[in-house]
Write an enzyme that holds these catalytic residues in place. Structure first.
Site, PDB file in Angstrom:
ATOM      1  N   LYS A 110       0.995  -1.259   0.005  1.00  0.00           N
ATOM      2  CA  LYS A 110       0.129   0.092   0.046  1.00  0.00           C
ATOM      3  C   LYS A 110       0.994   1.295  -0.202  1.00  0.00           C
ATOM      4  O   LYS A 110       0.480   2.410  -0.727  1.00  0.00           O
ATOM      5  CB  LYS A 110      -1.008  -0.025   1.275  1.00  0.00           C
ATOM      6  CG  LYS A 110      -2.122   0.775   1.266  1.00  0.00           C
ATOM      7  CD  LYS A 110      -3.139   0.539   1.955  1.00  0.00           C
ATOM      8  CE  LYS A 110      -4.508   1.195   1.551  1.00  0.00           C
ATOM      9  NZ  LYS A 110      -5.738   0.824   2.348  1.00  0.00           N
ATOM     10  N   LYS A 189      -4.060 -12.603 -11.322  1.00  0.00           N
ATOM     11  CA  LYS A 189      -4.414 -13.424 -10.160  1.00  0.00           C
ATOM     12  C   LYS A 189      -6.022 -12.826  -9.823  1.00  0.00           C
ATOM     13  O   LYS A 189      -6.323 -11.785  -9.630  1.00  0.00           O
ATOM     14  CB  LYS A 189      -3.628 -13.291  -8.723  1.00  0.00           C
ATOM     15  CG  LYS A 189      -4.200 -13.804  -7.694  1.00  0.00           C
ATOM     16  CD  LYS A 189      -3.213 -13.515  -6.586  1.00  0.00           C
ATOM     17  CE  LYS A 189      -3.967 -14.246  -5.029  1.00  0.00           C
ATOM     18  NZ  LYS A 189      -3.442 -13.828  -3.891  1.00  0.00           N
ATOM     19  N   LYS A 192     -10.474  -9.413  -5.535  1.00  0.00           N
ATOM     20  CA  LYS A 192     -11.644  -8.454  -5.835  1.00  0.00           C
ATOM     21  C   LYS A 192     -11.153  -7.115  -5.801  1.00  0.00           C
ATOM     22  O   LYS A 192     -11.741  -6.244  -6.439  1.00  0.00           O
ATOM     23  CB  LYS A 192     -12.370  -8.412  -4.352  1.00  0.00           C
ATOM     24  CG  LYS A 192     -11.887  -8.079  -3.090  1.00  0.00           C
ATOM     25  CD  LYS A 192     -12.792  -8.424  -1.979  1.00  0.00           C
ATOM     26  CE  LYS A 192     -12.131  -8.744  -0.826  1.00  0.00           C
ATOM     27  NZ  LYS A 192     -11.095  -9.754  -0.675  1.00  0.00           N
TER      28      LYS A 192
END
Ligand code: ADP
Ligand code: TRP
Length: 320
Positions: A110, A189, A192
């Site tokens: 992140k 991959k 979501k």
């Protein structure tokens, strides 16, 4: 052996979650003692809408039960129903080196993307360690991406034990040898976060359309194709037994087929594979009180165990 694992209710479960993680949980439920929980406190680091989090948590419980998690063989609970875990988390946090957590991928990724990271995400692996250590778990079935977190758990438990005397059991990660890295509809991959998922309990008609839209190459129908690494072949393999997979592989190598035919076979196989679970899901969704009761019983069992471990840890470090 005591087995434990958790899954975050951050979205509806997809094929990647099932073949990469949930299937392993369920396969292990005949071990001596099994704890499975829905990690809603972890999900709070990403899902900030209370109604959505509540619904996703409950749906996750229904999904797991429908997929075969048996509350008579496994203790199923919601993470936040066991407050002892959050208390234990603090004890572990006081001895968790910043450097160790800075190397953990959820936070690191992140940060690398320039996104705002908060303390919850930074301390995510510590809460996960508390989740595991609170039950003296020996084995933790997880997807490949969670192995690093289990290592952190072992580090934290090891240094606590070193400092205060043996309090915690050091757990092992259990990753299925052939745990598939399930590709999504774009070949990346399935996740979501990439918007490329095929949900476990999607309406079959909608799912068929999603499968039909999967991008394929534009080689002519006659040309033989290599099955390995082809998204449709990899997805089909999830549902096929050895002889079905071999038959599909020969079809690829022979050529002379259109991808439309493969897509149809994939949609049929998936629909068939999840048919019983889908039916059980409908039945469970109609009995929310039963689901609440299962989760309540699970939390009672879990709290008993976690309370004992928490007391042991508190006594060891002098706050009791
Ligand atoms: P997502 O990437 O959609 O956010 P999660 O990170 O919540 O999924 O994954 C929950 C579990 O499912 C993890 O243990 C992870 O390893 C497994 N998993 C998720 N996506 C895949 C995938 N595409 N292939 C294999 N396992 C997966
Ligand atoms: N972090 C795990 C995941 O995203 C979920 C999780 C939370 C977990 N606590 C755990 C898994 C403890 C195993 C053990 O998949």
């Amino acid at each position: 052996m005591r087995v434990l694992s958790g899954i975050q209710p951050t979205g509806r479960f997809h094929w990647g979650n099932y073949f990469g993680a949930i299937q392993q949980y369920i396969a292990l439920q005949d071990e001596d003692e099994v704890y499975y929980f829905i990690a809603n406190l972890h999900a709070l680091t990403t899902v900030r809408d209370p109604k959505e989090l509540r619904e996703l948590t409950f749906d996750a419980a229904i999904d797991l039960l429908a997929l075969g998690l048996d509350p008579n063989r496994a203790t199923l609970y919601v993470q936040s129903d066991v407050p002892e875990v959050s208390e234990l988390c603090w004890l572990l946090m006081t001895g968790a080196p910043m450097g160790l957590l800075e190397r953990c991928h959820a936070y690191k990724d992140k940060k690398a993307r320039g996104l705002r990271a908060d303390t919850g995400l930074f301390a995510y692996p510590v809460l996960m360690a508390a989740d595991i250590l609170a039950y003296d778990a020996d084995a933790v079935p997880v997807g490949e991406d969670q192995v690093q977190h289990i290592e952190v758990c072992r580090d934290l438990a090891g240094s606590f034990n070193h400092h205060y005397g043996t309090v915690f059991v050091l757990p092992k990660a259990v990753v299925l040898e052939n745990a598939a890295r399930v590709p999504g509809t774009d070949g990346e991959k399935m996740s979501k976060s990439y918007n490329n998922t095929l949900a476990l309990f999607e309406d079959p008609k909608i799912q068929r359309k999603q499968i039909m839209r999967i991008q394929t190459d534009s080689r002519p129908i006659e040309e033989p194709k290599e099955p390995a690494g082809d998204v449709l072949f990899d997805l089909y393999s999830l549902f096929a037994d050895d002889s079905e997979r071999e038959a599909m592989a020969s079809l690829y190598r022979r050529g002379g087929f259109g991808y439309g035919e493969i897509k149809k076979q994939l949609a049929d196989a998936a629909e068939q594979f999840f048919r019983d679970a889908r039916q059980r899901r409908v039945e469970l969704a109609a009995k929310p009180d039963l689901v609440r009761e299962i989760l309540g019983d699970g939390a009672t069992t879990a709290r008993k165990k976690a309370g004992m471990v928490l007391r042991r840890a508190q006594e060891a470090c002098g706050i009791r």
